[in-house]
Design a protein around this motif. Structure first.
Motif, PDB file in Angstrom:
ATOM      1  N   ALA A  37       1.382   4.354 -11.762  1.00 28.19           N
ATOM      2  CA  ALA A  37       2.787   4.290 -11.743  1.00 28.19           C
ATOM      3  C   ALA A  37       2.963   3.837 -10.173  1.00 28.19           C
ATOM      4  CB  ALA A  37       3.637   5.646 -11.823  1.00 28.19           C
ATOM      5  N   GLN A  38       2.009   4.556  -9.148  1.00 28.83           N
ATOM      6  CA  GLN A  38       2.191   4.271  -7.917  1.00 28.83           C
ATOM      7  C   GLN A  38       1.888   2.567  -7.511  1.00 28.83           C
ATOM      8  OE1 GLN A  38      -0.397   7.188  -5.665  1.00 28.83           O
ATOM      9  NE2 GLN A  38       0.907   8.770  -6.441  1.00 28.83           N
ATOM     10  N   ALA A  39       0.898   2.227  -8.128  1.00 30.00           N
ATOM     11  CA  ALA A  39       0.190   0.937  -8.179  1.00 30.00           C
ATOM     12  C   ALA A  39       1.495  -0.258  -8.495  1.00 30.00           C
ATOM     13  CB  ALA A  39      -1.040   0.788  -8.852  1.00 30.00           C
ATOM     14  N   THR A  40       2.103   0.191  -9.560  1.00 31.19           N
ATOM     15  CA  THR A  40       3.233  -0.536 -10.018  1.00 31.19           C
ATOM     16  C   THR A  40       4.263  -0.799  -9.083  1.00 31.19           C
ATOM     17  OG1 THR A  40       2.508  -0.103 -12.432  1.00 31.19           O
ATOM     18  CG2 THR A  40       4.715  -1.107 -11.934  1.00 31.19           C
ATOM     19  N   VAL A  41       4.647   0.257  -8.416  1.00 28.56           N
ATOM     20  CA  VAL A  41       5.620   0.052  -7.303  1.00 28.56           C
ATOM     21  C   VAL A  41       5.042  -0.586  -6.153  1.00 28.56           C
ATOM     22  CG1 VAL A  41       6.869   1.723  -5.516  1.00 28.56           C
ATOM     23  CG2 VAL A  41       6.534   2.498  -7.841  1.00 28.56           C
ATOM     24  N   ALA A  42       3.872  -0.563  -5.845  1.00 24.18           N
ATOM     25  CA  ALA A  42       3.111  -1.212  -4.744  1.00 24.18           C
ATOM     26  C   ALA A  42       3.244  -2.729  -4.902  1.00 24.18           C
ATOM     27  CB  ALA A  42       1.878  -0.807  -4.431  1.00 24.18           C
ATOM     28  N   LEU A  43       2.903  -3.242  -6.384  1.00 19.89           N
ATOM     29  CA  LEU A  43       2.948  -4.400  -6.912  1.00 19.89           C
ATOM     30  C   LEU A  43       4.592  -5.023  -6.720  1.00 19.89           C
ATOM     31  CD1 LEU A  43       1.231  -6.768  -7.619  1.00 19.89           C
ATOM     32  CD2 LEU A  43       1.384  -6.016 -10.066  1.00 19.89           C
ATOM     33  N   ARG A  44       5.267  -4.439  -7.035  1.00 20.68           N
ATOM     34  CA  ARG A  44       6.682  -4.773  -7.288  1.00 20.68           C
ATOM     35  C   ARG A  44       7.112  -5.161  -5.730  1.00 20.68           C
ATOM     36  NH1 ARG A  44       8.810  -1.028 -11.922  1.00 20.68           N
ATOM     37  NH2 ARG A  44       8.050  -2.468 -13.712  1.00 20.68           N
ATOM     38  N   ALA A  45       6.528  -4.385  -4.717  1.00 19.80           N
ATOM     39  CA  ALA A  45       7.030  -4.400  -3.320  1.00 19.80           C
ATOM     40  C   ALA A  45       5.926  -5.542  -2.576  1.00 19.80           C
ATOM     41  CB  ALA A  45       6.681  -2.899  -2.734  1.00 19.80           C
ATOM     42  N   ASP A  46       5.210  -6.188  -3.551  1.00 20.16           N
ATOM     43  CA  ASP A  46       4.501  -7.399  -2.721  1.00 20.16           C
ATOM     44  C   ASP A  46       3.437  -6.830  -1.881  1.00 20.16           C
ATOM     45  OD1 ASP A  46       5.874  -9.278  -4.260  1.00 20.16           O
ATOM     46  OD2 ASP A  46       7.234  -9.665  -2.445  1.00 20.16           O
ATOM     47  N   LYS A  47       2.884  -5.714  -2.353  1.00 22.79           N
ATOM     48  CA  LYS A  47       1.760  -4.972  -1.570  1.00 22.79           C
ATOM     49  C   LYS A  47       0.561  -5.129  -2.518  1.00 22.79           C
ATOM     50  CE  LYS A  47       4.731  -2.042   1.328  1.00 22.79           C
ATOM     51  NZ  LYS A  47       4.786  -0.659   1.568  1.00 22.79           N
ATOM     52  N   ALA A  48      -0.149  -6.059  -2.818  1.00 20.18           N
ATOM     53  CA  ALA A  48      -1.041  -6.465  -3.672  1.00 20.18           C
ATOM     54  C   ALA A  48      -2.474  -5.834  -3.448  1.00 20.18           C
ATOM     55  CB  ALA A  48      -1.362  -8.075  -3.711  1.00 20.18           C
ATOM     56  N   THR A  49      -2.602  -5.707  -2.116  1.00 14.55           N
ATOM     57  CA  THR A  49      -4.054  -4.902  -1.799  1.00 14.55           C
ATOM     58  C   THR A  49      -3.739  -3.425  -1.972  1.00 14.55           C
ATOM     59  OG1 THR A  49      -4.240  -6.617  -0.188  1.00 14.55           O
ATOM     60  CG2 THR A  49      -5.535  -4.470   0.130  1.00 14.55           C
ATOM     61  N   ASP A  50      -2.611  -2.788  -1.661  1.00 16.02           N
ATOM     62  CA  ASP A  50      -2.436  -1.555  -1.912  1.00 16.02           C
ATOM     63  C   ASP A  50      -2.296  -1.238  -3.551  1.00 16.02           C
ATOM     64  OD1 ASP A  50      -2.170  -1.144   0.745  1.00 16.02           O
ATOM     65  OD2 ASP A  50       0.040  -1.048   0.571  1.00 16.02           O
ATOM     66  N   ALA A  51      -1.726  -2.008  -4.171  1.00 17.52           N
ATOM     67  CA  ALA A  51      -1.596  -2.079  -5.637  1.00 17.52           C
ATOM     68  C   ALA A  51      -3.025  -2.203  -6.227  1.00 17.52           C
ATOM     69  CB  ALA A  51      -0.965  -2.971  -6.137  1.00 17.52           C
ATOM     70  N   ARG A  52      -3.993  -3.030  -5.558  1.00 17.60           N
ATOM     71  CA  ARG A  52      -5.235  -3.300  -6.342  1.00 17.60           C
ATOM     72  C   ARG A  52      -5.989  -1.976  -6.149  1.00 17.60           C
ATOM     73  NH1 ARG A  52     -10.003  -4.016  -3.970  1.00 17.60           N
ATOM     74  NH2 ARG A  52      -8.703  -5.144  -2.031  1.00 17.60           N
ATOM     75  N   LEU A  53      -5.918  -1.341  -5.181  1.00 17.28           N
ATOM     76  CA  LEU A  53      -6.849  -0.216  -4.688  1.00 17.28           C
ATOM     77  C   LEU A  53      -6.340   0.948  -5.650  1.00 17.28           C
ATOM     78  CD1 LEU A  53      -6.838  -0.378  -0.874  1.00 17.28           C
ATOM     79  CD2 LEU A  53      -8.856  -0.793  -2.446  1.00 17.28           C
ATOM     80  N   LEU A  54      -4.987   1.152  -5.726  1.00 22.24           N
ATOM     81  CA  LEU A  54      -4.414   2.213  -6.731  1.00 22.24           C
ATOM     82  C   LEU A  54      -4.873   2.048  -8.181  1.00 22.24           C
ATOM     83  CD1 LEU A  54      -0.787   2.448  -5.047  1.00 22.24           C
ATOM     84  CD2 LEU A  54      -2.910   4.390  -5.314  1.00 22.24           C
ATOM     85  N   PHE A  55      -4.790   0.580  -8.518  1.00 24.14           N
ATOM     86  CA  PHE A  55      -5.175   0.366  -9.881  1.00 24.14           C
ATOM     87  C   PHE A  55      -6.603   0.951 -10.110  1.00 24.14           C
ATOM     88  CE2 PHE A  55      -1.431  -2.756 -10.241  1.00 24.14           C
ATOM     89  CZ  PHE A  55      -0.679  -1.794 -11.465  1.00 24.14           C
ATOM     90  N   GLU A  56      -7.647   0.525  -8.998  1.00 20.97           N
ATOM     91  CA  GLU A  56      -8.916   0.806  -9.258  1.00 20.97           C
ATOM     92  C   GLU A  56      -9.140   2.163  -9.351  1.00 20.97           C
ATOM     93  OE1 GLU A  56     -10.490  -1.678  -5.915  1.00 20.97           O
ATOM     94  OE2 GLU A  56     -10.581  -3.346  -7.002  1.00 20.97           O
ATOM     95  N   ARG A  57      -8.668   3.071  -8.427  1.00 13.60           N
ATOM     96  CA  ARG A  57      -8.677   4.556  -8.655  1.00 13.60           C
ATOM     97  C   ARG A  57      -8.325   4.975  -9.762  1.00 13.60           C
ATOM     98  NH1 ARG A  57      -5.666   7.034  -3.724  1.00 13.60           N
ATOM     99  NH2 ARG A  57      -6.327   9.025  -5.072  1.00 13.60           N
ATOM    100  N   LEU A  59      -8.474   3.602 -12.758  1.00 18.48           N
ATOM    101  CA  LEU A  59      -9.453   3.067 -13.502  1.00 18.48           C
ATOM    102  C   LEU A  59     -10.894   4.062 -13.204  1.00 18.48           C
ATOM    103  CD1 LEU A  59      -9.804  -0.667 -13.977  1.00 18.48           C
ATOM    104  CD2 LEU A  59      -9.335   1.001 -15.806  1.00 18.48           C
ATOM    105  N   VAL A  60     -11.218   4.466 -12.279  1.00 21.28           N
ATOM    106  CA  VAL A  60     -12.099   5.534 -12.034  1.00 21.28           C
ATOM    107  C   VAL A  60     -11.832   6.776 -12.507  1.00 21.28           C
ATOM    108  CG1 VAL A  60     -13.365   6.797 -10.138  1.00 21.28           C
ATOM    109  CG2 VAL A  60     -13.111   4.368  -9.751  1.00 21.28           C
ATOM    110  N   ALA A  61     -10.625   7.366 -12.449  1.00 22.58           N
ATOM    111  CA  ALA A  61     -10.176   8.286 -13.244  1.00 22.58           C
ATOM    112  C   ALA A  61     -10.000   8.333 -14.752  1.00 22.58           C
ATOM    113  CB  ALA A  61      -8.836   8.631 -12.722  1.00 22.58           C
ATOM    114  N   ASP A  62      -9.952   6.911 -15.258  1.00 24.41           N
ATOM    115  CA  ASP A  62      -9.575   6.902 -16.641  1.00 24.41           C
ATOM    116  C   ASP A  62     -10.074   5.543 -16.816  1.00 24.41           C
ATOM    117  OD1 ASP A  62      -9.354   6.693 -19.527  1.00 24.41           O
ATOM    118  OD2 ASP A  62      -7.290   6.871 -19.219  1.00 24.41           O
TER     119      ASP A  62
END
Length: 161
Positions: A37-57, A59-62
């Protein structure tokens, strides 16, 4: 005799740990969904690097979080890496073959790569999944129509030129 006792003890210990493992799994899945959810917000705000890091985290969790895999594909595409995006969509569909968002994202990426036949396969699968229609099917159908119209116009211009 000692080996069988050891195996029995390990087996019993594993069975007793199952409820705790299930609770941990629920915690990780919940954390993973929150990170998506946080990553999706970051991606919509054009913060691709932040979004990528959150999506990767996430995936680590699940590691089976399909939304995180699709999100990573979308981040890759936003960075101009359609091929990498397609790899993430393929992984998402390996986990959940009928995931509508993954099928949609993959179809749209296929069109970027001039792979209209593969995008059409995804549209057909979405049509089977969405008997009463769905946003993913509508999106892919419209993108295919635009793709074919644009390529027909380009083909006509080439013949005239």
């Amino acid at each position: 005799m000692r080996k069988s006792n050891l195996l029995l003890a390990i087996g019993l210990g594993a069975m007793m740990a199952l409820p705790a493992a299930a609770q941990t799994s629920d915690k990780h899945q919940s954390l993973s969904r929150e990170l998506v959810a946080q990553a999706t917000v970051a991606l919509r705000a054009d913060k691709a690097t932040d979004a990528r890091l959150l999506f990767e985290r996430a995936l680590v969790a699940d590691p089976a979080n399909v939304a995180a895999l699709v999100g990573l594909g979308q981040v890759a595409e936003a960075q101009g890496l359609t091929g990498r995006g397609l790899k993430y969509y393929r992984r998402a569909l390996e986990v959940e073959p009928n995931h509508k968002m993954a099928l949609e994202a993959q179809a749209l990426a296929f069109l970027k790569r001039d792979m209209a036949d593969r995008a059409e396969n995804n549209r057909e699968k979405l049509a089977r999944l969405c008997l009463k229609g769905c946003d993913a099917l509508t999106s892919v159908t419209a993108a295919l129509e635009d793709y074919h119209a644009n390529h027909a116009d380009a083909s006509m211009a080439q013949k005239e030129g």
